[in-house]
Motif scaffolding. Structure first.
Motif, PDB file in Angstrom:
ATOM      1  N   LYS A  14      47.438  47.202  39.117  1.00  0.00           N
ATOM      2  CA  LYS A  14      46.037  47.641  39.143  1.00  0.00           C
ATOM      3  C   LYS A  14      45.545  47.847  37.716  1.00  0.00           C
ATOM      4  N   ALA A  68      49.065  50.950  44.586  1.00  0.00           N
ATOM      5  CA  ALA A  68      49.182  49.553  44.161  1.00  0.00           C
ATOM      6  C   ALA A  68      49.396  48.620  45.356  1.00  0.00           C
ATOM      7  N   HIS A  72      40.779  48.822  43.886  1.00  0.00           N
ATOM      8  CA  HIS A  72      40.381  47.853  42.863  1.00  0.00           C
ATOM      9  C   HIS A  72      40.892  48.252  41.484  1.00  0.00           C
ATOM     10  N   VAL A  80      40.848  56.236  40.718  1.00  0.00           N
ATOM     11  CA  VAL A  80      40.854  54.915  41.362  1.00  0.00           C
ATOM     12  C   VAL A  80      39.477  54.553  41.888  1.00  0.00           C
TER      13      VAL A  80
END
Ligand code: ADP
Ligand code: MG
Length: 328
Positions: A151, A206, A212, A275
């Motif tokens: 990521k 992950a 994203h 995140v």
């Protein structure tokens, strides 16, 4: 021009421009939590380095050498967690004044060893030098991740839900308590002195294709969300009323008249993960995260088009009164 005229982040960009390297396309260089280098068909190596300098990152008298050893590794493991990887090996470099006590260094190594052992990380080398004054600690960590699962900061998309994996502000409040010599508050001081790298959370996130962008919260939401915005060419909206603030943090803010939401977004070193999640996948991911880790994935805002960072308080735009830490 001085470094202070550029500031930390422009300076890093300046170095990158001066180097003007044409990296192989499979290699990720300057700009994310770790560098990424292909290892074999499926896996990539993750490389990261962080330094801790006396009187910049720590005050020797305010933190036990054991805690400092633990923390020096934890902050590096946090960058591996930020990419979704597993740490494997570390290199330890030390610069020390000649009169530093061996008892101090032994305790430092014991703290480092505890975390290295717990996470199956081997210390496989380093460097030792004399320092004319301050203690200088540098760790380099090598980790691994399935290349397709990594990521990055650059993958956020407008509409993504912005989340973090834990309370913000506890570490900053612990630091204030130590620096201002206020009555000890064990929970907040522990958050500052012995942060936990979110390795399990990073590896789990992950695995989720709906996640994203990801990075670790080392400098604080205000600074770190801007790193995602720059890397992903987008803006963000953060709702101050949704910040996850712990009870003990709120009590300290009340007692010492600190502004909880400002301190929550400005202060760093919480080492939770930040995140951005596809809005379609968000509900499932947040439920599964809570099942897995027995605590919520906290929604704090969303990614928007443009390049602005907007704070909301009671649904109304809000200007921060303070700014976060920058080295220059
Ligand atoms: P983090 O807080 O995750 O450790 P930093 O903000 O320190 O990340 O660094 C951001 C990026 O800049 C990273 O990719 C890092 O490797 C790179 N970087 C920082 N300082 C230097 C430097 N002096 N030379 C080259 N790259 C650097
Ligand atoms: Mg980082």
């Amino acid at each position: 021009m001085k470094i202070s005229d550029l500031g930390e982040f422009n300076f890093i960009r300046h170095i990158s421009e001066c180097l003007n390297q044409k990296l192989p396309k499979e290699v990720t260089g300057i700009g994310d939590d770790c560098a990424v280098v292909p290892l074999d068909k499926e896996n990539a190596l993750l490389l990261t380095t962080d330094q801790l300098i006396e009187n910049v990152h720590f005050v020797k008298e305010l933190l036990k050498p054991y805690e400092l050893g633990y923390k020096s590794l934890a902050v590096n493991l946090s960058d591996i967690a930020a990419m979704g990887g597993k740490p494997l090996y570390a290199l330890l470099s030390l610069g020390m004044p000649v009169n530093l006590d061996i008892e101090w260094t032994d305790q430092f190594i014991n703290g480092l060893k505890e975390l290295a052992h717990a996470e199956n990380v081997f210390i496989i080398g380093g460097d030792t030098t004399r320092s004319p004054g301050p203690i200088f600690i540098s760790l380099t960590v090598i980790g691994k991740c399935a290349a397709s699962k990594i990521k990055r900061r650059s993958s956020a998309k407008p509409g993504d839900v912005v989340c973090c994996t834990g309370f913000v502000g506890d570490s900053g409040a612990g630091l204030k308590i130590l620096l201002e010599n206020l009555p000890a508050n064990p929970k907040l001081i522990e958050a500052h002195c012995s942060p936990r790298a979110q390795l399990k959370e990073g590896m789990w996130l992950a695995e989720q294709s709906g996640v994203h962008a990801m990075m670790d919260l080392s400098d604080g939401i205000n600074s770190d969300v801007q790193r995602i915005m720059e890397a992903s060419h987008c803006g963000a909206q953060i709702d101050l009323d949704r910040l996850p603030l712990s009870k003990v943090f709120l009590e300290a803010c009340e007692k010492y008249d600190w502004m909880p939401q400002e301190l929550g977004v400005i202060s760093g070193e919480d080492y939770h993960l930040l995140v951005t999640i596809d809005p379609e996948a968000y509900s499932n991911i947040s439920k599964s995260f809570e099942n897995e880790f027995k605590r919520p994935l906290y929604e704090i805002g969303k990614i928007i088009k443009g390049s602005e960072l907007v704070y909301l308080k009671g649904d109304v735009p809000y200007e921060l009164r303070t700014t976060g830490f920058e080295h220059f």
